[in-house]
Design an enzyme around this catalytic site. Structure first.
Site, PDB file in Angstrom:
ATOM      1  N   GLU A  60       0.823  -1.204   0.000  1.00  0.00           N
ATOM      2  CA  GLU A  60       0.000   0.000   0.000  1.00  0.00           C
ATOM      3  C   GLU A  60       0.858   1.257   0.000  1.00  0.00           C
ATOM      4  O   GLU A  60       1.462   1.609   1.015  1.00  0.00           O
ATOM      5  CB  GLU A  60      -0.930   0.027   1.216  1.00  0.00           C
ATOM      6  CG  GLU A  60      -1.860   1.221   1.189  1.00  0.00           C
ATOM      7  CD  GLU A  60      -2.886   1.222   2.308  1.00  0.00           C
ATOM      8  OE1 GLU A  60      -3.850   1.992   2.193  1.00  0.00           O
ATOM      9  OE2 GLU A  60      -2.719   0.471   3.290  1.00  0.00           O
ATOM     10  N   GLU A 155     -12.505   2.105   3.293  1.00  0.00           N
ATOM     11  CA  GLU A 155     -11.585   2.559   4.327  1.00  0.00           C
ATOM     12  C   GLU A 155     -11.703   4.071   4.483  1.00  0.00           C
ATOM     13  O   GLU A 155     -10.864   4.835   4.013  1.00  0.00           O
ATOM     14  CB  GLU A 155     -10.140   2.155   4.014  1.00  0.00           C
ATOM     15  CG  GLU A 155      -9.268   2.401   5.224  1.00  0.00           C
ATOM     16  CD  GLU A 155      -7.863   1.909   5.060  1.00  0.00           C
ATOM     17  OE1 GLU A 155      -7.587   0.824   5.581  1.00  0.00           O
ATOM     18  OE2 GLU A 155      -7.058   2.618   4.432  1.00  0.00           O
TER      19      GLU A 155
END
Length: 178
Positions: A60, A155
């Protein structure tokens, strides 16, 4: 590598398919190319542990601070290609990528073969779609046209508290759903 072994055991208990990996901060006194080589070497060793277990580490790139090593989709793509394992892919978090590089759909397309998982969060504020500058209706249409059937991780926070925030969240996704 010890963490990877533990992740395999945990993934078996909870039936996880992905594990988020962030290489951490870069070192200013070591050239980025050298650091990238070290990251690739370590991720190859991690993939040797994860791949037989069917667990994919999703790298990420983040925007939280400028000292983070992994910040851009093309950088992450190159690392995943160099590792060369189905257990090393990209977590394309649209909030972070909008902050770091913009041009979300074009960058997604360029990295498409290495993306395993997508996360949603509008910018600024990391709230639900329709609260910021990202046009999620267009992005969702684009993903549908590409045939994406994977997970879209929510998220983000809610722009409003309590039940009002939950209702706003559902309405934002209805509005953005193509």
């Amino acid at each position: 590598l010890t963490s990877c072994r533990k992740a395999v055991e945990t993934s078996k208990r909870v039936n996880a398919k992905w594990a988020t990996v962030v290489p951490g901060n870069f070192t200013r006194d070591l050239p980025m190319g050298i650091q990238t080589g070290h990251v690739i070497d370590n991720l190859k060793r991690a993939a040797e542990i994860l791949e037989p277990a069917g667990l994919t580490m999703v790298l990420e790139p983040l925007s939280d601070n400028s000292d983070l090593f992994l910040r851009y989709s093309d950088q992450t793509y190159g690392i995943c290609r160099a590792v060369g394992s189905p257990s090393c892919k990209i977590l394309f978090d649209m909030y972070h990528m909008q902050r770091n590089e913009g041009n979300l759909m074009a960058n997604m397309d360029k990295c498409w073969d290495e993306i395993a998982y997508l996360q949603i969060g509008d910018n600024p504020g990391r709230k639900e779609p329709t609260t910021g500058e990202v046009n999620y209706q267009t992005i969702f249409r684009h993903l549908k046209q590409k045939g994406y059937t994977g997970v879209l991780g929510m998220e983000h926070g809610n722009s409003k508290p309590g039940k009002e925030g939950e209702m706003a969240l559902m309405e934002a996704y209805r509005k953005s759903d193509i």
